[in-house]
Motif scaffolding. Sequence first.
Motif, short mmCIF file in Angstrom:
data_model
loop_
_atom_site.label_atom_id
_atom_site.label_comp_id
_atom_site.label_asym_id
_atom_site.label_seq_id
_atom_site.Cartn_x
_atom_site.Cartn_y
_atom_site.Cartn_z
N MET A 8 0.82 -1.23 0.13
CA MET A 8 0.02 0.13 0.11
C MET A 8 1.01 1.34 0.09
N THR A 9 0.32 2.77 -0.23
CA THR A 9 1.10 3.73 -0.22
C THR A 9 1.51 3.86 1.23
N ARG A 10 2.99 4.47 1.19
CA ARG A 10 3.52 4.67 2.50
C ARG A 10 2.52 5.38 3.52
N GLU A 11 1.92 6.45 3.11
CA GLU A 11 1.21 7.11 4.03
C GLU A 11 -0.07 6.15 4.72
N GLU A 15 -0.65 4.36 8.83
CA GLU A 15 -1.91 4.87 9.61
C GLU A 15 -2.66 3.52 10.07
N ILE A 16 -2.23 2.24 9.59
CA ILE A 16 -2.92 0.83 9.87
C ILE A 16 -2.48 0.02 11.12
N SER A 48 4.40 -9.69 5.54
CA SER A 48 5.33 -8.54 5.31
C SER A 48 4.72 -7.56 4.59
N TYR A 49 4.90 -6.19 5.24
CA TYR A 49 4.37 -5.01 4.52
C TYR A 49 5.31 -4.34 3.99
N ASP A 98 -9.45 -1.01 9.61
CA ASP A 98 -9.13 0.18 8.82
C ASP A 98 -10.64 0.79 8.34
N PRO A 99 -10.62 2.24 9.10
CA PRO A 99 -12.00 2.97 8.73
C PRO A 99 -12.05 3.06 7.17
#
Length: 143
Positions: A8-11, A15-16, A48-49, A98-99
């Motif tokens: 996923m994107t870095r930002e 947040e997750i 892994s992320y 995750d909302p």
Amino acid sequence: MPYVEVLMTREYLAEIPKREIADEIAGLVIEAEGLVDNNVSRSIALVSYRSFDSLFIGGKETEHGKIVVKIRSFAEGLPEEKRKALFRGVTDVFARRDPRSAAQKGSNVWCMIEPVGEMEFAVGGVPVTLRMTRDLTEGKRPS
């Protein structure tokens, strides 16, 4: 052996709740492969992320937070019904944790299974099979 790569994107990644999601996904892939969920199977279930610097969909940078989940698992251990359950389970994990995924009813979660065939996985130079992995996690001498 199950290995899961979450991209996923870095930002978005920052947040997750990574630890909680990884724990749930590890449990799902352990169950899908038919392994006993114990310390041994947990020790070989990798999550892994990875992050994209940016993500473009249709040529435009997205702000909606796509999640790409790649699951590598023994091909023979994942018939169609198990695959369907795994897809639903992984999507539900993100929808609960995750909302943004919840708001999109999980449609932002792209999940794919990359099956690993016979003689396509080894540990320490030794080819490993699903049967060997199941024996190991059940405390039996691998056959």
